[in-house]
Design a protein around this motif. Structure first.
Motif, PDB file in Angstrom:
ATOM      1  N   GLU A 233      48.297  -2.371  32.953  1.00  0.00           N
ATOM      2  CA  GLU A 233      48.477  -3.780  32.570  1.00  0.00           C
ATOM      3  C   GLU A 233      48.763  -4.647  33.793  1.00  0.00           C
ATOM      4  OE1 GLU A 233      51.475  -4.136  29.426  1.00  0.00           O
ATOM      5  OE2 GLU A 233      50.688  -2.173  28.821  1.00  0.00           O
TER       6      GLU A 233
ATOM      7  N   THR B  29      45.651  -5.113  35.669  1.00  0.00           N
ATOM      8  CA  THR B  29      44.766  -6.060  34.985  1.00  0.00           C
ATOM      9  C   THR B  29      45.199  -7.498  35.262  1.00  0.00           C
ATOM     10  OG1 THR B  29      44.412  -4.429  33.249  1.00  0.00           O
ATOM     11  CG2 THR B  29      43.814  -6.700  32.745  1.00  0.00           C
TER      12      THR B  29
ATOM     13  N   HIS C 232      34.082  -4.000  42.498  1.00  0.00           N
ATOM     14  CA  HIS C 232      35.434  -4.308  42.988  1.00  0.00           C
ATOM     15  C   HIS C 232      35.389  -5.200  44.219  1.00  0.00           C
ATOM     16  CE1 HIS C 232      36.938  -0.363  40.931  1.00  0.00           C
ATOM     17  NE2 HIS C 232      36.830  -1.366  40.085  1.00  0.00           N
TER      18      HIS C 232
ATOM     19  N   PHE D  21      36.797 -10.898  34.696  1.00  0.00           N
ATOM     20  CA  PHE D  21      36.511  -9.456  34.612  1.00  0.00           C
ATOM     21  C   PHE D  21      36.411  -9.001  33.162  1.00  0.00           C
ATOM     22  CE2 PHE D  21      38.534  -9.647  38.788  1.00  0.00           C
ATOM     23  CZ  PHE D  21      37.729  -8.798  39.541  1.00  0.00           C
TER      24      PHE D  21
ATOM     25  N   PHE E 192      36.329  -5.201  31.370  1.00  0.00           N
ATOM     26  CA  PHE E 192      36.480  -3.794  31.752  1.00  0.00           C
ATOM     27  C   PHE E 192      35.927  -2.874  30.678  1.00  0.00           C
ATOM     28  CE2 PHE E 192      40.011  -6.280  33.466  1.00  0.00           C
ATOM     29  CZ  PHE E 192      39.896  -6.023  34.822  1.00  0.00           C
TER      30      PHE E 192
ATOM     31  N   SER F 178      37.431  -0.318  29.352  1.00  0.00           N
ATOM     32  CA  SER F 178      38.396  -0.024  28.279  1.00  0.00           C
ATOM     33  C   SER F 178      39.192  -1.269  27.886  1.00  0.00           C
ATOM     34  CB  SER F 178      39.304   1.123  28.693  1.00  0.00           C
ATOM     35  OG  SER F 178      39.836   0.868  29.982  1.00  0.00           O
TER      36      SER F 178
ATOM     37  N   ASN G   7      41.253  -3.362  28.467  1.00  0.00           N
ATOM     38  CA  ASN G   7      42.443  -3.752  29.233  1.00  0.00           C
ATOM     39  C   ASN G   7      43.154  -4.992  28.693  1.00  0.00           C
ATOM     40  OD1 ASN G   7      41.316  -1.738  30.753  1.00  0.00           O
ATOM     41  ND2 ASN G   7      41.828  -2.670  32.705  1.00  0.00           N
TER      42      ASN G   7
ATOM     43  N   ILE H 294      46.475  -6.778  26.979  1.00  0.00           N
ATOM     44  CA  ILE H 294      47.915  -6.511  27.044  1.00  0.00           C
ATOM     45  C   ILE H 294      48.393  -6.242  25.621  1.00  0.00           C
ATOM     46  CG2 ILE H 294      50.154  -7.413  27.780  1.00  0.00           C
ATOM     47  CD1 ILE H 294      48.126  -7.166  30.083  1.00  0.00           C
ATOM     48  N   PRO H 295      48.881  -5.023  25.373  1.00  0.00           N
ATOM     49  CA  PRO H 295      49.136  -4.625  23.981  1.00  0.00           C
ATOM     50  C   PRO H 295      50.211  -5.450  23.265  1.00  0.00           C
ATOM     51  CG  PRO H 295      49.894  -2.947  25.523  1.00  0.00           C
ATOM     52  CD  PRO H 295      49.125  -3.936  26.321  1.00  0.00           C
TER      53      PRO H 295
ATOM     54  N   TYR I 157      47.155  -8.335  17.005  1.00  0.00           N
ATOM     55  CA  TYR I 157      47.418  -7.606  18.247  1.00  0.00           C
ATOM     56  C   TYR I 157      46.254  -6.659  18.512  1.00  0.00           C
ATOM     57  CZ  TYR I 157      52.148  -9.413  18.362  1.00  0.00           C
ATOM     58  OH  TYR I 157      53.212 -10.250  18.451  1.00  0.00           O
TER      59      TYR I 157
ATOM     60  N   ARG J 201      38.809 -13.838  27.310  1.00  0.00           N
ATOM     61  CA  ARG J 201      39.769 -13.959  28.403  1.00  0.00           C
ATOM     62  C   ARG J 201      39.044 -14.170  29.742  1.00  0.00           C
ATOM     63  NH1 ARG J 201      43.608  -8.886  29.488  1.00  0.00           N
ATOM     64  NH2 ARG J 201      41.604  -8.036  30.204  1.00  0.00           N
TER      65      ARG J 201
END
Ligand SMILES: Nc1ncnc2c1ncn2[C@@H]1O[C@H](COP(=O)(O)OP(=O)(O)OP(=O)(O)O)[C@@H](O)[C@H]1O
Ligand SMILES: [Mg+2]
Lengths: 429, 227
Positions: free
Chosen positions: A323, A326, B54, B92, B94, B96, B98, B100-101, B143, B159
């Motif tokens: 996180e 990221t 990257h 970006f 990604f 997976s 990414n 924020i949980p 969420y 995002r």
């Protein structure tokens, strides 16, 4: 606005690993409670020591009262003969002092010394000439202190007996009574030098036996009515006037009032006005010792809280490497990311203070109602009832200390966060 | 010509390890991306796709050569300067997702805007607009764990574009999705950029991607070739 958003994120993150958060909070709360309880105990000790100094004293001089008024010369020069620098006309001065609102009452005292004899054996004594009724009143002042809350009150029966025995009764220290083989009713002789330098003797009857606060004093300790001391020394002066206030807190104010308003003839500053703490050097030493103990404990507690919280924070950064990476990839700066952790530390601190207050409260209630007795301190003759005061004025500082250390450990994550490589953290699973 | 280029790699090399164990991940790569262009980078596993992305995204440093983003040479920039450059110019996506949980879809999308000093109402409108454009307006209070992979990747795309970046970098955006969802995601990415001067650079070996993006850059052992 951003700050509030970040704070919300921090709160949610804290709930994420709620068990770990709880443990960290418990550790810090225990730290807060430990310091708060210690502060409460110190507060109680200072208060007890202070009031005990005022009411009973730790020297042959008896309870200091709140303020003592001396002839100004008596503290500067050695007397050539007894009572050379005594206070004359004490009734008038006392009446003046008693007209101050904060003053409860005043009483005269004579300090004298000489030999006491039972016919076979003589030992030297340090005598205190007192007004027994007023001395009993000073003890009642102690008994009226609600904060001490002791079920065991101090007894004034010795002074009552002295009053009853009449002008030639004396109270002897326990050890002195033993040494002279005397008990209540025994007849003894006091020998001393008069103000004219002649030797004088009076016959006295033992009215009772008393215990000084310190064992070493008992052997030479003797209390006589003022009249006895006056007739032994052939004087109508007194050594000092003891002023007892309604509240100890007013000591400084009243000292100033007395200094300003009580003069000798021609308005000469004839009197020295000494507050109780200057009469009790040990009070400061005890304070210093306690302060050192408190500081050390504080350092240890803060270190434990800080380390425990730092450990939690580092674990949290490790868990959230991806996180963090990221956020950094998106372009959030290291400082903003670590602000999240700083808030987490801050909230842990706040929760700890809240929990600590509860711990402290429960512990205090239990102790204060348990009647737990502390053994006599070194050199003292009686044990005392343990109390934990609320120490309200210390709590904000302790809270600040705890919150500061947990917040600091949050801030320190910045060092870790700076080092997290974005690329590595993105491949992290 | 030059101001039509959003990103450029000039003789860029990237090595991993040192000494005899040194391994060349990118070998003197020259590449330029035009504004509004969609490009797919294909190559077998380990060929250097992610490494290249990257470097383009300024989250890693090349060992040789220059990386130029929107006319700015990034080689001499500090970490802080690069961070703010990413915030402004790069989005970006990604493999997976990414997300924020602990944040809802809305809050995840909001992140890039929070650090730009924008007004509250502007941020709110923009986030809602972008969520709407990825078709998740009615899910904005969910969420990540309450959403499917495809939905999560849509949030991630929202995002990535919310800050209006000129360059979208997506590393295997469909690899964690089934082919239908992957196709939808790619359609979305391309659709969102069709009429805007936003370049999309996707690293992938997914046929879903290859079907949809005409311009292909191939990479093998750190060397690229353009079809
Ligand atoms: N941190 C690293 N340390 C050492 N070698 C690395 C590192 N990251 C990548 N490599 C190597 O660099 C080469 C290129 O890796 P890269 O991740 O760019 O490949 P990729 O094309 O993205 O592969 P994939 O399709 O599996 O994602 C690989 O051989 C890899 O082993
Ligand atoms: Mg890759």
């Amino acid at each position: 606005m951003n700050i509030i958003k970040i704070a919300t994120i921090s709160l949610r993150n804290l709930l994420r690993n709620s068990r770990r958060t709880l443990i960290t909070v418990l550790v810090s709360a225990a730290g807060f409670a430990a310091l708060a309880i210690l502060a409460g105990y110190m507060d109680f000790s200072f208060y007890g020591l202070r009031e005990l100094t005022v009411c009973k004293g730790f020297t042959a001089g008896g309870g200091t009262g709140h303020i003592q008024v001396f002839h100004s010369e008596s503290l500067k020069k050695e007397e050539l003969f007894p009572m050379q620098y005594g206070v004359e006309d004490n009734e008038k001065i006392r009446a003046d002092i008693e007209s101050i609102d904060e003053v409860s009452f005043t009483m005269p005292r004579i300090e004298f010394n000489g030999l006491i004899s039972n016919g076979d054996k003589s030992i030297s004594f340090l005598g205190l000439g007192v007004d027994p009724e007023k001395e009993a009143e000073l003890i009642q002042y102690w008994n009226s202190l609600e904060k001490m809350g002791g079920k065991k009150k101090m007894s004034d029966t010795a002074y009552r007996k002295l009053e009853k025995t009449g002008s030639f009764g004396v109270l002897l220290g326990q050890q002195m009574a033993k040494a002279l083989n005397a008990e209540a009713g025994s007849n003894l002789m006091l020998m001393s030098t008069t103000v004219d330098g002649a030797v004088n003797v009076v016959d006295v009857t033992v009215a009772g036996v008393i215990r000084g606060a310190m064992k070493s004093i008992d052997r030479h300790y003797l209390v006589a009515p003022l009249e006895t001391a006056m007739s032994l020394l052939q004087t109508d002066k007194v050594s000092k006037i003891v002023v007892v206030l309604k509240r100890t807190e007013d000591t400084a104010v009243v000292s100033r009032l007395i200094e300003e308003n009580i003069h000798g003839q021609d308005d000469q500053p004839m009197f020295s006005v000494i507050p109780w703490e200057e009469l009790a050097a040990y009070y400061y030493s005890v304070r210093d010792v306690y302060n050192i103990i408190f500081s050390f404990t504080g350092i240890i507690v803060v270190a434990i809280v800080f380390l425990s919280c730092t450990n939690t924070m580092l674990m949290a950064t490790m868990e959230r490497v991806k996180e963090i990476g990221t956020l950094k990839a998106i372009g959030v700066s290291n400082a903003w990311v670590s602000l999240m952790f700083l808030f987490e530390g801050f909230f842990i601190g706040l929760l700890s203070v809240a929990g600590g207050l509860v711990f402290k409260y429960v512990f205090s209630v239990v102790i204060n109602n348990s009647g737990f007795k502390m053994p006599p301190p070194p050199g003292m003759s009686s044990s005392y009832l343990l109390k934990i005061f609320s120490a309200v004025e210390f709590l904000p500082w302790i809270a600040l200390l705890i919150v500061f250390s947990t917040t600091l450990s949050g801030l320190l994550t910045l060092l870790k966060i700076r080092k997290i490589s974005i690329v590595d953290s993105l491949t992290h699973v | 010509m030059k101001n039509n280029i959003i990103a450029e790699l000039v003789e860029v090399s990237k090595y991993y390890g040192t000494g005899t164990g040194r391994m060349v991940a990118l070998d003197c790569v020259d590449l330029s991306l035009a504004k509004g262009e969609a490009v797919v980078l294909v190559g077998p596993s380990g060929s250097g796709k992610s490494t290249l992305l990257h470097l383009l995204g300024c989250i890693d440093k090349q060992d040789k050569g220059r990386v130029i983003i929107d006319g700015v040479d990034t080689s001499a920039k500090s970490l802080e300067e690069l961070a703010s450059l990413r915030l402004d110019k790069i989005g970006f996506v990604f493999q997976s997702f990414n997300l924020i949980p602990v944040l809802t879809a809305y809050e995840n999308v909001e992140i890039p805007l929070l650090f730009k000093g924008l007004g509250n109402s502007f941020v709110k409108d923009r986030v809602n607009e972008v969520l709407d454009s990825v078709g998740l307006y009615d899910r904005k209070h969910h969420y990540p764990r309450q959403m499917s992979g495809g939905q999560q990747q849509r949030v991630a795309i929202a995002r990535a574009i919310v800050g209006n970046p000129s360059l979208i970098l997506a590393d295997e955006p469909t690899a964690n999705l089934d082919s239908r969802t992957g196709g939808d995601i790619l359609d979305l990415l391309l659709h969102l950029n069709k009429n805007e001067e936003r370049s999309v650079f996707v690293a992938s070996h997914d046929s879903v991607v290859l079907e949809r993006i005409k311009k292909v850059v191939r990479i093998l052992d750190g060397k690229i070739s353009i079809d």
